[in-house]
Design an enzyme around this catalytic site. Structure first.
Site, PDB file in Angstrom:
ATOM      1  N   THR A 183     -11.819   2.844 -14.401  1.00  0.00           N
ATOM      2  CA  THR A 183     -10.933   3.687 -14.882  1.00  0.00           C
ATOM      3  C   THR A 183      -9.252   4.170 -14.507  1.00  0.00           C
ATOM      4  O   THR A 183      -9.371   4.013 -13.064  1.00  0.00           O
ATOM      5  CB  THR A 183     -10.910   4.571 -15.270  1.00  0.00           C
ATOM      6  N   SER A 193       0.595  -1.199  -0.326  1.00  0.00           N
ATOM      7  CA  SER A 193       0.017  -0.287   0.029  1.00  0.00           C
ATOM      8  C   SER A 193       0.986   1.148  -0.105  1.00  0.00           C
ATOM      9  O   SER A 193       2.053   1.617   0.571  1.00  0.00           O
ATOM     10  CB  SER A 193      -0.611   0.078   0.982  1.00  0.00           C
ATOM     11  N   CYS A 231      -8.941   1.975  11.569  1.00  0.00           N
ATOM     12  CA  CYS A 231     -10.073   1.554  10.746  1.00  0.00           C
ATOM     13  C   CYS A 231     -11.066   1.242  11.528  1.00  0.00           C
ATOM     14  O   CYS A 231     -12.477   0.832  11.466  1.00  0.00           O
ATOM     15  CB  CYS A 231      -9.920   0.298   9.686  1.00  0.00           C
TER      16      CYS A 231
HETATM   17  N1  PMP Z   1      -2.598  -4.251   6.058  1.00  0.00           N
HETATM   18  C1  PMP Z   1      -1.916  -4.196   7.651  1.00  0.00           C
HETATM   19  C2  PMP Z   1      -0.950  -4.683   7.971  1.00  0.00           C
HETATM   20  C3  PMP Z   1      -2.086  -2.689   7.465  1.00  0.00           C
HETATM   21  O1  PMP Z   1      -2.001  -2.000   8.174  1.00  0.00           O
HETATM   22  C4  PMP Z   1      -3.289  -1.825   6.750  1.00  0.00           C
HETATM   23  C5  PMP Z   1      -3.711  -0.641   6.906  1.00  0.00           C
HETATM   24  N2  PMP Z   1      -4.140  -0.205   8.497  1.00  0.00           N
HETATM   25  C6  PMP Z   1      -3.963  -2.592   6.450  1.00  0.00           C
HETATM   26  C7  PMP Z   1      -3.879  -4.033   5.736  1.00  0.00           C
HETATM   27  C8  PMP Z   1      -5.239  -1.752   4.987  1.00  0.00           C
HETATM   28  O2  PMP Z   1      -4.834  -1.163   4.125  1.00  0.00           O
HETATM   29  P1  PMP Z   1      -5.002   0.651   3.711  1.00  0.00           P
HETATM   30  O3  PMP Z   1      -5.571   1.698   4.730  1.00  0.00           O
HETATM   31  O4  PMP Z   1      -4.421   0.848   2.199  1.00  0.00           O
HETATM   32  O5  PMP Z   1      -6.264  -0.103   2.990  1.00  0.00           O
END
Ligand code: PMP
Length: 370
Positions: A235, A197, A322
């Site tokens: 896109t 990411s 999240c």
């Molecule tokens: N996997 C891990 C280990 C993460 O730390 C995170 C971000 N908190 C994610 C997945 C999800 O990443 P993104 O915010 O890009 O959806």
């Protein structure tokens, strides 16, 4: 302001933002358009993908750009399980995965026998248990590289060796917190699918990727055109992809330098907090990324600590951004410490090469006051 939440996200690097701006002006055409401008955009995407392949030294993977790693994890895990469920009914993950892996496995419990591996007191997945759980019925294993809550680094090399012995079993690795921060002691070519990411490595938000071995087919979970193998139609944003590739290129070569720097800060923080009687340091001392330290103040909810620190303009997290609004024991800390109290009172401090010694010292001082 003292920002110590770099695991949640990082600020965009100026040079990377510059790449974004230039690219968005130059490559505005839709990369699916067959005219020359569209094909220029398409070519730019290919150049960026090659940059990422070169940085990671990978040769046999396709790259699927997604909006974030959450989407990449979903596309990979669900796509694989939907396609290959006829080959076996068992899937394996761990108790410490990010929600974007963990909850995908939860959603598959009706169709598969799902195994959630425990971790030991060092924060490492019990590999003997993995060996015991492996059989011909296993189709997919998903184990993260670097943990986003406590910072432990799993033994991906050994996991690859175990999984390799089973022809039908494939390995997915969430590499989001490892990429450009930890030097891999394994070969990405040996991993069937992995996720990265951009916003965790000073790139812009809105772009991440799933890398999938070319020999693997996935069933789509989103339907549309046949762009990106039909797995993430729509896109594409050439500028975001350019910036992501730039971030990977820039920060891959800085892994050792930055890790040495944050290791020093981590140890400074450790020395400063270890005699604070209120605090329990949850992150183990070995096999860690040094970008993350998880601590608890028993009896004080993590959220309360976050808000107290806010009064001093210090910003940290309870865990994964999240899920940080939900008042539940943090599942990774619970798996590590087996203590509900520690898991409810856990907070995460996360570091960067941008972090200054004085910020660490101020944090230590404020932790004495609150
Ligand atoms: N996997 C891990 C280990 C993460 O730390 C995170 C971000 N908190 C994610 C997945 C999800 O990443 P993104 O915010 O890009 O959806």
């Amino acid at each position: 302001m003292i920002y110590l939440d770099y695991t949640a996200t990082t600020p965009v690097d100026d040079e990377i933002l510059d790449t974004y701006i230039k690219s968005t002006k130059t490559f505005f055409a839709n990369s699916s358009s067959i005219h020359m401008l569209g094909q220029r955009s398409n070519h730019m995407i290919e150049v960026c993908s090659q940059t990422i392949f070169d940085c990671l030294d990978i040769k046999n993977h396709n790259i699927i750009y997604t909006t974030n790693a959450t989407e990449a994890n979903n596309i990979g895990i669900l796509g694989y399980c939907n396609k290959y469920h006829g080959q076996g009914k068992k899937i394996i993950t761990t108790k410490i995965e990010h929600a974007s892996v963990f909850n995908v496995f939860k959603s598959l419990e009706n169709d598969f026998d799902v195994c959630y591996l425990d971790i030991n007191q060092n924060g490492l997945v019990d590999l003997d248990k993995l060996e015991k759980e492996m059989d011909k019925n296993v189709v997919l294993i998903s184990i993260m590289w670097t943990n986003n809550i406590i910072g432990t680094i799993q033994n991906v090399k050994e996991i690859i060796n175990i999984v390799k012995r089973y022809k039908t079993a494939k390995l997915h690795v969430d590499c989001v917190q490892g990429i450009c921060k930890v030097k891999p002691d394994f070969d990405f070519n040996d991993i069937d699918m992995f996720t990265i990411s951009s916003h965790k490595i000073y790139g812009p938000k809105g772009i991440a990727a799933l890398l999938v071995k070319r020999s693997i087919e996935l069933n789509p979970i989103i339907y549309g055109s046949n762009a990106q193998f039909g797995l993430k139609p729509g896109t594409m944003d050439v500028a975001l992809i350019s910036a992501f590739a730039k971030a990977i290129k820039k920060y891959t070569v800085l892994i050792d330098k930055n890790r040495e720097y944050v290791k020093r800060l981590w140890l400074r923080l450790y020395e400063g907090l270890k005699n604070n009687k209120k605090i329990v340091i949850n992150t183990p001392l070995d096999n860690i990324s040094y970008y993350i330290m998880n601590i608890s103040i028993p009896g004080v909810k993590g959220e309360t600590t976050i808000h107290k620190l806010e009064n001093y303009e210090i910003y940290i997290s309870t865990g994964s951004a999240c899920s940080s609004k939900i008042e539940k024991p943090e599942k990774t800390v619970l798996a590590l410490t087996k203590s509900n109290d520690l898991a409810l009172s856990a907070v995460r401090i996360s570091l960067s090469f941008l972090t200054k010694d004085e910020e660490i010292d101020e944090f230590i001082k404020v932790m004495e006051l609150i």
